[in-house]
Design an enzyme around this catalytic site. Structure first.
Site, mmCIF file in Angstrom:
data_model
loop_
_atom_site.group_PDB
_atom_site.id
_atom_site.type_symbol
_atom_site.label_atom_id
_atom_site.label_comp_id
_atom_site.label_asym_id
_atom_site.label_seq_id
_atom_site.Cartn_x
_atom_site.Cartn_y
_atom_site.Cartn_z
ATOM 1 N N ASP A 197 -3.899 -1.300 -1.224
ATOM 2 C CA ASP A 197 -2.965 -0.273 -2.229
ATOM 3 C C ASP A 197 -2.073 0.067 -0.610
ATOM 4 O O ASP A 197 -1.908 -0.717 0.076
ATOM 5 C CB ASP A 197 -3.832 0.850 -2.981
ATOM 6 C CG ASP A 197 -2.648 1.454 -4.129
ATOM 7 O OD1 ASP A 197 -1.867 1.652 -3.592
ATOM 8 O OD2 ASP A 197 -3.360 0.867 -4.666
ATOM 9 N N HIS A 243 0.462 -2.329 0.769
ATOM 10 C CA HIS A 243 1.363 -2.526 -0.073
ATOM 11 C C HIS A 243 2.212 -1.514 0.807
ATOM 12 O O HIS A 243 3.187 -0.675 0.280
ATOM 13 C CB HIS A 243 0.901 -1.555 -1.375
ATOM 14 C CG HIS A 243 0.471 -1.855 -2.561
ATOM 15 N ND1 HIS A 243 0.131 -1.967 -3.826
ATOM 16 C CD2 HIS A 243 -0.177 -3.644 -2.389
ATOM 17 C CE1 HIS A 243 -0.447 -2.391 -3.827
ATOM 18 N NE2 HIS A 243 -1.508 -3.873 -3.248
#
Length: 390
Positions: free
Chosen positions: A221, A244
């Site tokens: 993430d 991310h």
């Protein structure tokens, strides 16, 4: 250009000095003296809490020593409000703290290792292994799994230092800093596979005076996520990937959410990430804001969305379809950002129709896609002149 940046060599000398200084100046409390076993099988939670109680009873700096080996821990909460020692407590970790392999043991709690209302805490060295792979498999498969536990959480604390720590295989967030003033994270190494869900590297929320420097983060993430109520944050010299990217948000879920301001992100390399630098807000009414943010000196290596503002976040069109974000974004600077985009659009500014972005500055940004200049796509914001509009 594609090589991953490492920042640990200067830090090694710092850690040696700090460890030596702690040994000389502080009283040392070895967790093995309280019954901890370095065999990776015996539950050492009670021993760690006994060591904590012992140093809390002092009125001078003290060190809890975790020697080499693997120490199995269930959920542990170190209470600062019950700790009378405000002169400095150091966890000096040479070994590995290991979570139970059964994800249900810790997976229903908010945090595996939690510090609450502590003052003058240092965590130096060591490895935290939450053994999260079986929970990721459950989440990516049949479902019906617990939400998972953050590996290390610092709540409502003051003057915290985390240096040279490794966190791997977290069930959820690796490190959470919330409601905290003056925290320094340096030389942190975070690792989890690209497909591990919700394993943000470092999440900062409702905190001020936090610095994150000289760290390597690869996860499933955000490498670093910045939540509501964060002010005066410095992020510098970070290698991010996979992951991310570095994100402000998601913001604006609630109408009266605190804003984010005075954030500096400098000297970051993104390698193969989904995003580079990002601001993300829910498409819902809100009185929040993001202002006075600097993204400076970033290198993008095959990044899907190198620069992105997304104010239309509404996954699965639930709880916010056809609404507009109330978050006001202003005073954002993107400066000295170079490298390669994995998509044709290298700069995407999708701002709120009800509260358009203002004061967006793009300076010395050069991104390419397949050897040609990348494009820019802008809604409710002025597109940078150096890019052709998509």
């Amino acid at each position: 250009m594609g090589r991953r940046v490492s920042y640990f060599f200067p830090l090694a000398l710092t850690l040696v000095f700090l460890a030596a200084a702690a040994t000389v100046a502080n009283a040392m409390y070895n967790v093995e003296s309280y019954g901890a076993k370095a065999d990776g099988r015996t539950d050492s939670s009670a021993a760690f809490l006994k060591a904590w109680d012992a140093v809390c009873a002092l009125n001078r700096p003290a060190t809890i020593l975790v020697p080499r080996g693997e120490f199995l821990l269930r959920n542990v909460l170190f209470h600062g409000e019950k700790c009378g020692n405000r002169n400095g407590i150091t966890f000096q970790i040479s070994g590995t703290l290991l979570a139970p392999s059964d994800y249900n043991v810790i997976g229903h709690s908010d945090a595996w290792i939690k510090f609450n209302r502590v003052t003058a805490l240092s965590i130096i060295g060591g490895t935290l292994d939450a053994q999260g792979s079986s929970l990721w498999k459950c989440k990516n498969g049949k479902g019906g799994c617990p939400e998972g536990s953050t590996t290390l959480a610092i709540y409502d604390s003051d003057n915290v230092a985390i240096m040279g720590l490794t966190s791997q295989n977290s069930q959820k967030f690796h490190i959470l800093i919330k409601g905290t003033r003056n925290a320094k994270l340096q030389g942190v190494k975070i690792s989890a596979p690209e497909d591990s869900p919700n394993t943000d590297g470092i999440h900062v929320q409702s905190s001020s005076g936090v610095t994150i420097t000289n760290s390597n983060i690869g996860t499933g993430d955000d490498c670093i996520s910045i939540g509501p109520g964060t002010t005066n944050l410095l992020v510098q010299s970070i290698a991010c990937g996979p992951g991310h990217g570095i994100s402000i948000g998601s913001l604006g879920w609630s109408a009266n959410e605190a804003g984010v301001e005075n954030v500096k992100v400098r000297n970051v390399q993104f390698t193969g990430t989904e995003n580079g630098v990002r601001i993300k807000t829910w498409a819902r009414p809100s009185n929040g804001y993001v202002r006075n943010v600097l993204f400076q000196r970033a290198t993008m290596v095959d990044v899907h969305n190198p620069i992105i503002i997304d104010q239309n976040y509404c996954p699965h069109n639930e709880n916010c379809p056809h609404q507009s974000s109330g978050i006001k974004i202003s005073g954002i600077t993107f400066e000295d950002i170079h490298g390669t985009s994995a998509t044709e659009v290298g700069v995407e500014l999708q701002c709120s129709k009800s509260r358009p972005c203002s004061g967006i500055t793009v300076d010395d940004v050069k991104l390419t896609y397949n050897g040609r200049p990348a494009q820019a796509s802008c809604t409710n914001a002025a597109c940078p002149r150096i890019f052709s509009r998509y």
